[in-house]
Scaffold this motif. Structure first.
Motif, mmCIF file in Angstrom:
data_model
loop_
_atom_site.group_PDB
_atom_site.id
_atom_site.type_symbol
_atom_site.label_atom_id
_atom_site.label_comp_id
_atom_site.label_asym_id
_atom_site.label_seq_id
_atom_site.Cartn_x
_atom_site.Cartn_y
_atom_site.Cartn_z
ATOM 1 N N ILE A 116 -4.127 9.957 -1.264
ATOM 2 C CA ILE A 116 -4.043 8.722 -1.812
ATOM 3 C C ILE A 116 -5.371 7.959 -1.743
ATOM 4 O O ILE A 116 -6.107 7.805 -0.778
ATOM 5 C CB ILE A 116 -2.840 8.132 -0.753
ATOM 6 N N VAL B 214 8.487 4.953 -4.379
ATOM 7 C CA VAL B 214 7.348 4.472 -3.783
ATOM 8 C C VAL B 214 6.744 3.328 -4.537
ATOM 9 O O VAL B 214 6.662 2.004 -4.035
ATOM 10 C CB VAL B 214 6.282 5.546 -3.653
ATOM 11 N N MET C 31 0.892 -1.111 -0.031
ATOM 12 C CA MET C 31 0.001 -0.063 -0.024
ATOM 13 C C MET C 31 0.990 1.172 -0.045
ATOM 14 O O MET C 31 1.872 1.232 0.713
ATOM 15 C CB MET C 31 -1.053 -0.007 1.248
ATOM 16 N N ILE C 32 0.388 2.081 -0.683
ATOM 17 C CA ILE C 32 1.124 3.549 -0.775
ATOM 18 C C ILE C 32 0.680 4.437 0.602
ATOM 19 O O ILE C 32 -0.666 4.258 0.758
ATOM 20 C CB ILE C 32 0.882 4.396 -1.913
ATOM 21 N N THR C 33 1.392 4.922 1.066
ATOM 22 C CA THR C 33 1.031 5.879 2.362
ATOM 23 C C THR C 33 1.676 7.207 2.320
ATOM 24 O O THR C 33 2.443 7.642 1.544
ATOM 25 C CB THR C 33 1.887 5.073 3.523
ATOM 26 N N GLN C 34 1.140 8.183 2.764
ATOM 27 C CA GLN C 34 1.439 9.742 2.748
ATOM 28 C C GLN C 34 2.813 9.688 3.236
ATOM 29 O O GLN C 34 3.358 10.531 2.636
ATOM 30 C CB GLN C 34 0.561 10.337 3.749
ATOM 31 N N ASP C 35 3.282 8.951 4.300
ATOM 32 C CA ASP C 35 4.737 9.297 4.589
ATOM 33 C C ASP C 35 5.588 8.691 3.648
ATOM 34 O O ASP C 35 6.758 9.257 3.447
ATOM 35 C CB ASP C 35 4.801 8.162 6.095
ATOM 36 N N ALA C 36 5.338 7.674 2.723
ATOM 37 C CA ALA C 36 6.128 7.255 1.933
ATOM 38 C C ALA C 36 6.397 8.368 0.805
ATOM 39 O O ALA C 36 7.367 8.317 0.115
ATOM 40 C CB ALA C 36 5.889 5.861 1.420
#
Length: 364
Positions: free
Chosen positions: A34, A68, A1-6
């Motif tokens: 996201i 990412v 999963m793509i995260t905001q932190d990443a």
């Protein structure tokens, strides 16, 4: 999963080329969203006239794909909040973020032509721009802007009668030439000229502007001192031709601005009429007024050299006809002015990232 932190971590590897820091540290990344593999965020640029916007956008997309997920569907929204380092109380020109006088040591070097076309170039890149003609004795902006004979109207602003600048080609313009008969000579002493300039600052409703370009009269006299004494100047642009006489007078203007009691930052030097290239010999350059005098002067004073303008017939024709050269799409003259305006706004952003501007307090 793509995260905001990443995503933020990836964007922390994207540098703002002029300011030398990454976009996250500079606070330029906003509103990260996201949704599965869809990633969107806003990059808030330092000016709507940013010449590097496409490069920054591509760098952001590449960073997310590389760090990412290469499957990410990236949408970059570009907005702008023009930077300013005004440290005054904002009583004068409250909506103006950057005040940039264009000066020269002597007349005849094309200062007004440069001021008009720089203002238009900035406006064409999306900035809110004003153009003040401070050359009281020899106003040429009304002719160059094609507004000769027009008269500004008055409007009540917070109980005070204010002059409304003439708007054309997307910029707001004010000149003494719009208030008097163009056949009438302005035979004023220094205090009267300074008073007129102060009126353009206090009694003209400029509204919200990213940049106010001021076409200054040549020399180092009352008007120049009045301006730096009255308003918080972001930085000045010095215009010269390559020839020794013009460069010598431009040096005097630079020395004036560098005086401790004035201390106006200089955003850079522009060399006008640098060379001539005949249409039938496009590879040839003829240096009619000498070569590199303004650039050497910039190097001597350790100032940025913004660029050079060749002698192009369409620049003169555009000024005479009221259709400035930068409006001629695809012409060499337009390209030259757009490059100069791009260099100028970069220098403004760098300046605003450093020491704040100050209002000069001078002895009368």
């Amino acid at each position: 999963m793509i995260t905001q932190d990443a995503v933020m971590q990836a964007l922390s590897h994207v540098q703002e080329p002029d300011l030398g820091k990454d976009l996250v540290t500079l606070g330029m990344i906003k509103d990260v969203q996201i949704d599965g593999m869809a990633v969107s965020f806003t990059v808030e640029l330092t000016t709507p006239a940013c010449p590097l916007k496409e490069m920054i956008e591509k760098a952001c997309i590449n960073a997310v794909h590389l760090l990412v997920s290469k499957e990410a569907q990236v949408t970059v929204n570009l907005t702008a909040r023009t930077t300013t380092r005004r440290s005054d109380n904002g009583d004068l020109l409250p909506g103006v973020k950057n005040i940039i006088p264009v000066i020269s040591g002597k007349g005849g070097v094309g200062k007004s032509t440069v001021a008009v076309n720089l203002a238009l170039a900035l406006a064409q890149e999306g900035a809110k721009v004003g153009l003040m003609d401070a050359d009281i004795h020899g106003p040429s902006v009304p002719i160059m802007m094609g507004i000769r004979g027009e008269r500004p109207r008055m409007m009540d602003v917070n109980g005070k009668g204010m002059i409304i600048p003439i708007e054309k080609y997307g910029i707001k313009t004010m000149s003494i030439g719009l208030l008097i008969d163009e056949k009438q000579a302005v035979i004023w002493r220094g205090p009267q000229v300074s008073s007129a300039l102060k009126q353009f600052i206090t009694d003209v409703y400029w509204g919200e502007l990213d940049y106010l370009i001021i076409d200054m009269p040549p020399g180092t006299g009352d008007v120049q001192l009045t301006l730096v004494q009255t308003v918080p100047v972001t930085g000045a642009v010095v215009v010269s031709t390559p020839q020794a006489v013009a460069a010598s007078d431009a040096r005097k203007a630079i020395v004036m601005l560098k005086q401790p009691q004035i201390n106006v930052p200089i955003l850079g030097v522009i060399e006008n009429m640098a060379y001539f290239t005949p249409a039938e010999l496009p590879e040839n350059k003829y240096y009619l007024f000498g070569q590199g005098g303004a650039q050497q002067m910039a190097e001597q004073f350790e100032l940025p050299f913004i660029g050079e303008l060749p002698i192009i017939q369409s620049i003169r024709e555009g000024g005479d006809s009221g259709m400035p050269a930068v409006l001629d799409g695809g012409s060499p003259a337009r390209e030259a002015f757009m490059e100069l305006s791009a260099a100028l706004v970069r220098n403004v952003s760098i300046r605003n990232a450093g020491t704040p501007t100050q209002v000069v307090q001078m002895q009368s």
